[in-house]
Enzyme design. Structure first.
Site, mmCIF file in Angstrom:
data_model
loop_
_atom_site.group_PDB
_atom_site.id
_atom_site.type_symbol
_atom_site.label_atom_id
_atom_site.label_comp_id
_atom_site.label_asym_id
_atom_site.label_seq_id
_atom_site.Cartn_x
_atom_site.Cartn_y
_atom_site.Cartn_z
ATOM 1 C CB SER A 129 -11.336 15.637 -21.906
ATOM 2 O OG SER A 129 -11.777 14.310 -22.142
ATOM 3 C CE LYS A 156 -12.487 19.935 -23.294
ATOM 4 N NZ LYS A 156 -12.616 21.067 -22.360
#
Length: 228
Positions: A129, A156
């Site tokens: 992400s 992430k």
């Protein structure tokens, strides 16, 4: 035929990625933690189910052993399993989020490497992400700037870094991280945002089906490489 494994694939982006890879003629192993939900999803698609909990070493080893026994190799690995970990932060929640979103990548990759090395064109895609991108979260024009998901963003960032480091360590295998686009899934339901999982899965499939000369060691979205 090309053999693919997708983690966390009983719903959302993982499920739609499985559907699209099957439509392209790949053999797809749908990995899911919950046996009942996973078997139901695999049956709906015509995929092959393996019980796979990315936070459990034995589960991961057993899943890859099953694929090894049946196929002898793995061509595509999609790290899709993930949790959001929103709301109040504490130590146990942080451990759970990192165990799923980052350490899970290590578990599955390490178990899969012997099979990936047997492929003539192995590709690993991490559904990461840009919420883990320093560039994005510090840019007021980006939606990530306003997202109150510290643990998700940090995990992430770790997931992307792991992907880049694996790309350097395994030059014969393509490793790329992906910002799939803001997607309407169970994970984002509280925010009421996002496009269909089908659209985001198209981006995953594009990276999962790269040719031998495709890029490696990148963070990308549908428009190309992203700074992070």
């Amino acid at each position: 035929m090309t053999v693919a494994l997708i983690t966390g694939a009983n719903k959302g982006i993982g499920f739609e990625t499985a559907r699209q890879l099957l439509e392209l003629g790949h053999v797809v192993y749908l990995g899911a933690r919950d046996v009942e939900r996973g078997e139901k999803a695999a049956a709906e698609l015509g995929a092959r189910f393996v019980q796979l909990d990315v936070t459990d070493d034995a589960s991961v080893r057993n899943a890859l052993a099953t694929i090894d026994a049946a196929e002898g190799r793995l061509d595509i690995l999609v790290h899709n399993a993930g949790v959001l970990g929103d709301g109040p932060i504490d130590g146990p929640k942080a451990l759970r989020v990192f165990d799923t979103n980052a350490v899970g990548i290590v578990r599955v990759t390490e178990a899969a490497l012997p099979l990936l090395r047997k492929s003539s064109n192995a590709t690993v895609v991490t559904v990461s992400s840009s919420a883990g991108s320093f560039w994005a979260v510090n840019n007021p024009d980006r939606p990530e700037y306003h997202l109150p998901v510290a643990l998700y963003s940090a995990s992430k960032a770790a997931a992307t870094m792991l992907t880049i480091q694996y790309a350097k360590a395994e030059p014969s295998i393509k490793f790329n991280a992906l910002e799939p686009g803001t997607t309407a899934t169970d994970m984002t339901a509280a925010f009421g945002i996002g496009r269909s999982p089908e659209e985001s899965a198209e981006v995953v499939v594009r990276l999962a089906t790269l040719g031998p000369d495709g890029p490696t060691g990148t963070l990308q979205d549908e428009a190309g490489e992203l700074p992070w």
